[in-house]
Structure formats: structure tokens, C-alpha cells
Motif scaffolding. Structure first.
Motif, PDB file in Angstrom:
ATOM      1  N   SER A   3       0.929  -1.182   0.112  1.00 35.51           N
ATOM      2  CA  SER A   3      -0.085  -0.193  -0.006  1.00 35.51           C
ATOM      3  C   SER A   3       0.760   1.140   0.035  1.00 35.51           C
ATOM      4  CB  SER A   3      -0.938  -0.091   1.321  1.00 35.51           C
ATOM      5  OG  SER A   3      -1.879  -1.052   1.187  1.00 35.51           O
ATOM      6  N   ASP A   4       0.492   2.472  -0.532  1.00 34.03           N
ATOM      7  CA  ASP A   4       1.082   3.565  -0.449  1.00 34.03           C
ATOM      8  C   ASP A   4       0.209   4.531   0.376  1.00 34.03           C
ATOM      9  OD1 ASP A   4      -0.549   3.674  -2.588  1.00 34.03           O
ATOM     10  OD2 ASP A   4       0.146   5.007  -3.707  1.00 34.03           O
ATOM     11  N   ILE A   5       0.809   5.643   0.656  1.00 31.53           N
ATOM     12  CA  ILE A   5       0.066   6.459   1.450  1.00 31.53           C
ATOM     13  C   ILE A   5      -0.067   7.718   0.676  1.00 31.53           C
ATOM     14  CG2 ILE A   5       0.445   7.923   3.687  1.00 31.53           C
ATOM     15  CD1 ILE A   5       2.234   5.660   4.574  1.00 31.53           C
ATOM     16  N   VAL A   6      -1.289   8.163   0.921  1.00 33.47           N
ATOM     17  CA  VAL A   6      -1.943   9.451   0.216  1.00 33.47           C
ATOM     18  C   VAL A   6      -2.101  10.472   1.143  1.00 33.47           C
ATOM     19  CG1 VAL A   6      -3.808  10.414  -1.161  1.00 33.47           C
ATOM     20  CG2 VAL A   6      -3.124   8.132  -1.608  1.00 33.47           C
ATOM     21  N   ASN A   7      -1.581  11.704   0.850  1.00 33.75           N
ATOM     22  CA  ASN A   7      -1.746  12.774   1.962  1.00 33.75           C
ATOM     23  C   ASN A   7      -2.843  13.824   1.443  1.00 33.75           C
ATOM     24  OD1 ASN A   7       0.656  13.229   4.007  1.00 33.75           O
ATOM     25  ND2 ASN A   7       1.781  12.146   2.114  1.00 33.75           N
ATOM     26  N   HIS A   8      -3.869  13.934   2.225  1.00 32.48           N
ATOM     27  CA  HIS A   8      -4.840  14.549   1.840  1.00 32.48           C
ATOM     28  C   HIS A   8      -4.797  16.098   2.461  1.00 32.48           C
ATOM     29  CE1 HIS A   8      -7.237  11.331  -0.064  1.00 32.48           C
ATOM     30  NE2 HIS A   8      -6.688  10.710   0.926  1.00 32.48           N
ATOM     31  N   LYS A   9      -4.972  17.141   1.898  1.00 36.56           N
ATOM     32  CA  LYS A   9      -5.146  18.324   2.513  1.00 36.56           C
ATOM     33  C   LYS A   9      -6.342  18.802   2.224  1.00 36.56           C
ATOM     34  CE  LYS A   9      -2.947  22.943   2.600  1.00 36.56           C
ATOM     35  NZ  LYS A   9      -1.987  23.931   1.793  1.00 36.56           N
ATOM     36  N   PHE A  38      -3.749   5.221   4.066  1.00 37.89           N
ATOM     37  CA  PHE A  38      -3.550   4.470   3.030  1.00 37.89           C
ATOM     38  C   PHE A  38      -4.401   4.718   1.775  1.00 37.89           C
ATOM     39  CE2 PHE A  38      -1.940   1.430   6.456  1.00 37.89           C
ATOM     40  CZ  PHE A  38      -0.665   1.456   6.185  1.00 37.89           C
ATOM     41  N   ARG A  39      -3.882   4.227   0.524  1.00 32.64           N
ATOM     42  CA  ARG A  39      -4.861   4.813  -0.535  1.00 32.64           C
ATOM     43  C   ARG A  39      -6.093   4.058  -0.579  1.00 32.64           C
ATOM     44  NH1 ARG A  39      -3.618   7.162  -5.331  1.00 32.64           N
ATOM     45  NH2 ARG A  39      -1.416   7.130  -4.728  1.00 32.64           N
ATOM     46  N   GLN A  40      -6.310   2.870  -0.243  1.00 33.72           N
ATOM     47  CA  GLN A  40      -7.574   2.103  -0.191  1.00 33.72           C
ATOM     48  C   GLN A  40      -8.467   2.754   0.621  1.00 33.72           C
ATOM     49  OE1 GLN A  40      -4.468   0.848   0.398  1.00 33.72           O
ATOM     50  NE2 GLN A  40      -4.744  -1.209   1.573  1.00 33.72           N
TER      51      GLN A  40
END
Length: 455
Positions: A232-238, A440-442
Motif C-alpha cells: 500500500s502507498d500513503i496518500v496525503n490529503h489536504k 492508505f490509498r484504499q
């Protein structure tokens, strides 16, 4: 943190050490302060994160020259000498700050393109190109000035957390800006780290093992389901929360509070909202427990005689850990989560801080056998099912003005740790808030759908 991203856009021009500039260096005469002194880390320094913390500022033209900014840095380092020192151990093996004027790593870089080409500035590894290399850094403080073809300036600033918490770091940065504008720095910071004496006899009113400390034979935090998140990759939301949204959220969170009881604060309401939304997005099991690590500033809570100086420079932070089961958190209203958070923060009071001082001081005096280590750990890739929130809502980071006005962007750098959130005031200056939420992206799609829902 590494700056190896493969980008060729940021080109390093110079890299050097910038040392303090004392009045004696200018006027001649007196001997500069000795460079053989050291300051021991206090118990709050030693229990916090053993890492550099990095932030980014972006300025529109016109901006002062690099030479002006560097000269101001040299001047402010003469007052904040610890920022030009180095971390080391004394002859007894205890951690100290060497007042050796080693210097700040100062890097100058250029990007030929316009800064607008990078906007919106995403939380991605690209941000690391705006910082000097931090892996194995020998300096406490590292600075990079990156100039763009349009005249914009990005300041990448990093300092070691063992030397200064966010409150202290923000004061240093504001003083740096004042020096650049030819103003007085303000009050001289108190570097006395010997003020936290234990009581005689010590009083351990609270359990600090499993909170600030853990035994080395125990696991560092709970185990993340590695099979579930493998690859899994990590998505940073602003996420931008408008003043209107915050007002509605606070009203909803505070609904049903007894008459005369103050409404929940912006911070408590937002953390409650995000905690619930992230728990839903993660799809936690109903019986799973989840907690939030929240920094609590001891400067207004710890009552000593004499009192802690208002300009104390260092670390003076402990943590609250509001905890709830996922089922209750998502099924009950926001006010339920807000009360858990508020109650946990209130419990980290004067008595708690004093209990920690007694416990940590005894551990330092009797138990330096490596049995206990801090729970504050930046080495985790994921905090799931827990969270951490670093709030910069009350710190004057936006006041770093070198003479061309304040920044139009202020943000943390790239921290790829799932669940480590940041709250910071929007550059709009209207009371709105930006939240940086790494997931996590999911889990990210669900979070994006519900992060503005007041249900």
C-alpha cells in the motif's frame, strides 16, 4: 528524511555552515563566548521525538536577498546559540547540546521554472528537494533557500526536536524575521534546562509506562495488519475547513452541553470530526479500540516555584491519549468524541506533569539501563488503528517576515506516516483551517467522500 527523489529541477548552488555573528565580531574587543560549554537535555527533551522536524515557507516576490537572510540568521544565532550547536553525549554518556558554534547548514538552490508550475504544492516526496539532506545530519538546524525563475522563494527549515518543540521553534523563526527587518529580537530566551527538579520525596500519581515510556522488550505500538496493507502507498490529503464549516461543526459538537459550559474549541471539534471520519474510512472492526496522540503544552499547566519562564526555550510537552471503541465512535454524535478528547486533555494537568518529572528524574538517576525508551517514535510507517495530531493553530509560524511580507504558503514537509495529521491555520487568515491527513490509498476514497459531512 531524504532528498533523493530523482528530480533535476532543483539545482544546488552552494552549501556551507553559517555561524553566529556576535557583536564582538563586528566591533572588535571582547572575546566571544566559549565554545566548550554544553547544556544537558532535560527530561522533556529526551522523551520527545529523536528526529528533525521540517517545514516549508513560500514567499512571493519581491523578497530580500539570500545575503540579507543569511546575515539575519547569523545575528539571531548569537542569541539562540543552541540552534548552531550539536547534539552529543558528555563523559557520563548523557545527551547534551554542545555550544560549539558548529553552525547551521545553509544551502542555496535555484529552479529555473516559475513556482506556479509546482502549484498546488502537494504533500509528496518532491518536497524533500527543498531541504538539505537530513539523514545522518550533524547539524541541529538546516536551511535551504530555493529561488525560482519568477522571483518566488521557498525556505526549507529543519531543526532537531530534542532541542526545541513547536512553540520554541516558532519563536526562533519569528526572531529571525525580526533580525532581517532590523528590529529587536524581543525577550532573550531562557535556555536553563535545569528547572525541572523532582519533588522530595517523589510522588508518582500516574502510570507513565505505556504512556510516555515503554519497556524495550515490548512492541513499539500495536501491530499493523501487514498482509492487509502489503504494497500500500500513503496518500496525503489536504483538507480545507472554512470558517462557516468550523462554526457549524462546533455547534453540532457542543449541542446538548449543560448551560454555562463552554462550547468545544475549534481544535477539539476538528479532531473529533477527523477521528470519526478516519475511523469510518479505515473500516475498523466495531470492537477495535483507537486512540489519538495529542500534544499538551506544559507552559500554561505546570506550576513551579519559581515559575517556568514565559520565554523558556526547549521542550515542555506531554501527550493526551483519548481512546474509544470504533463502534461507539462512529455511531454516536460528534459531541461524544469531543468530550473524550476534552477530558483526556484536561487530565494532563499540573499534577500529571509533576508526576512525570518525578518519574522521569528517578528513571534518569537510577534506571539508565536501557529498559525504558520513549513511545514517541517517528520510525513507524503507519499508526493504524491510532492517530496522532500535531496542531500548529496557536503558533506564530506565519509571522516569519524577512522584509517582503509574510509567507503565502506554510506547511509541514513530506512525512509519509499513515495517521499522522497536522492542523495549521490557513494562509487566508480568516480563521479557516487546513488539515493534512495521510492515509492508505484504499481508505482515501471513502475519507474524501465523508470529510465534509457533519453526520
Amino acid at each position: 528524511m531524504s532528498t533523493t527523489t530523482g528530480s533535476k529541477m532543483v539545482r544546488i548552488q552552494t552549501s556551507r555552515l553559517v555561524k553566529p555573528l556576535y557583536d564582538d565580531d563586528v566591533d572588535g574587543g571582547s572575546i566571544p563566548p566559549p565554545t566548550t560549554d554544553s547544556i544537558p537535555l532535560n527530561i522533556f527533551d529526551k522523551v520527545t521525538y529523536n528526529t528533525h522536524m521540517a517545514v516549508l515557507y513560500a514567499y512571493r516576490p519581491p523578497t530580500p536577498s539570500n545575503a540579507t537572510i543569511e546575515l539575519a540568521l547569523r545575528k539571531v544565532l548569537a542569541t539562540y546559540r543552541v540552534m548552531a550547536g550539536q547534539l552529543a553525549e558528555n563523559q557520563k554518556g548523557n545527551p547534551v547540546i554542545l555550544l560549539n558554534d558548529h553552525g547551521v547548514k545553509f544551502v542555496e538552490a535555484v529552479v529555473h521554472d516559475s513556482f506556479d508550475k509546482f502549484l498546488p504544492l502537494e504533500m509528496s516526496p518532491l518536497l524533500l528537494d527543498f531541504h538539505p539532506e537530513l539523514n545522518h545530519a550533524e547539524e541541529i538546524t538546516l536551511v535551504q533557500l530555493t529561488r525560482f525563475g519568477c522571483g518566488s522563494l521557498v525556505l526549507g527549515y529543519s531543526s532537531h526536536h530534542h532541542v526545541a518543540d513547536a512553540f520554541s521553534a516558532s519563536n526562533f523563526l519569528v526572531a529571525w524575521g525580526r533580525a532581517a527587518r532590523g528590529l529587536e529580537l524581543g525577550s532573550v530566551p531562557s535556555m536553563d534546562r535545569s528547572i525541572f527538579w523532582p519533588r522530595v520525596p517523589p510522588e508518582f500519581g500516574f502510570d507513565h509506562i505505556g504512556v510516555e515510556y515503554r519497556k524495550t522488550k515490548t512492541l513499539s505500538g500495536r501491530i499493523v495488519d501487514r498482509d492487509r496493507f502489503a504494497g500500500s502507498d500513503i496518500v496525503n490529503h489536504k483538507v480545507h475547513f472554512t470558517l462557516d464549516f468550523i462554526a457549524k461543526l462546533k455547534a453540532r459538537a457542543s449541542a446538548g452541553r449543560p448551560n454555562g459550559v463552554a462550547a468545544f474549541s475549534t481544535f477539539v471539534s476538528l479532531v473529533a470530526h477527523l477521528w470519526r471520519a478516519i475511523t469510518k474510512a479505515r473500516g475498523l472492526s466495531p470492537i477495535e479500540t483507537t486512540s489519538v496522540r495529542i500534544s499538551v503544552n506544559g507552559r500554561t499547566r505546570l506550576s513551579l516555584d519559581p515559575p517556568v519562564p514565559s520565554d523558556f526555550y526547549g521542550n515542555l510537552v506531554l501527550w493526551a491519549f483519548p481512546t474509544a471503541r470504533a463502534k461507539e465512535l462512529v455511531s454516536r454524535p460528534t459531541g461524544y468524541a469531543a468530550k473524550i478528547i476534552q477530558d483526556a486533555i484536561v487530565r494532563v494537568d499540573d499534577a500529571y506533569f509533576k508526576s512525570f518529572i518525578d518519574f522521569a528524574s528517578q528513571e534518569a538517576a537510577e534506571g539508565e539501563d536501557g529498559d525504558l525508551v520513549p513511545t514517541a517514535d517517528m520510525g513507524k510507517a503507519a499508526l493504524w488503528p491510532d492517530l496522532e495530531v500535531d496542531s500548529w493553530l496557536r503558533f506564530p509560524f506565519y509571522e516569519l517576515d524577512f522584509g517582503g511580507g509574510g509567507p503565502f504558503i506554510f506547511m509541514p514537509s513530506y512525512y509519509p506516516t499513515e495517521g499522522m495529521m497536522f492542523l495549521l491555520p490557513s494562509f487566508l487568515g480568516d480563521g479557516s483551517v487546513d488539515a493534512v491527513v495521510p492515509l492508505f490509498r484504499q481508505n482515501s476514497a471513502v475519507f474524501k467522500q465523508i470529510c465534509y459531512s457533519l453526520d
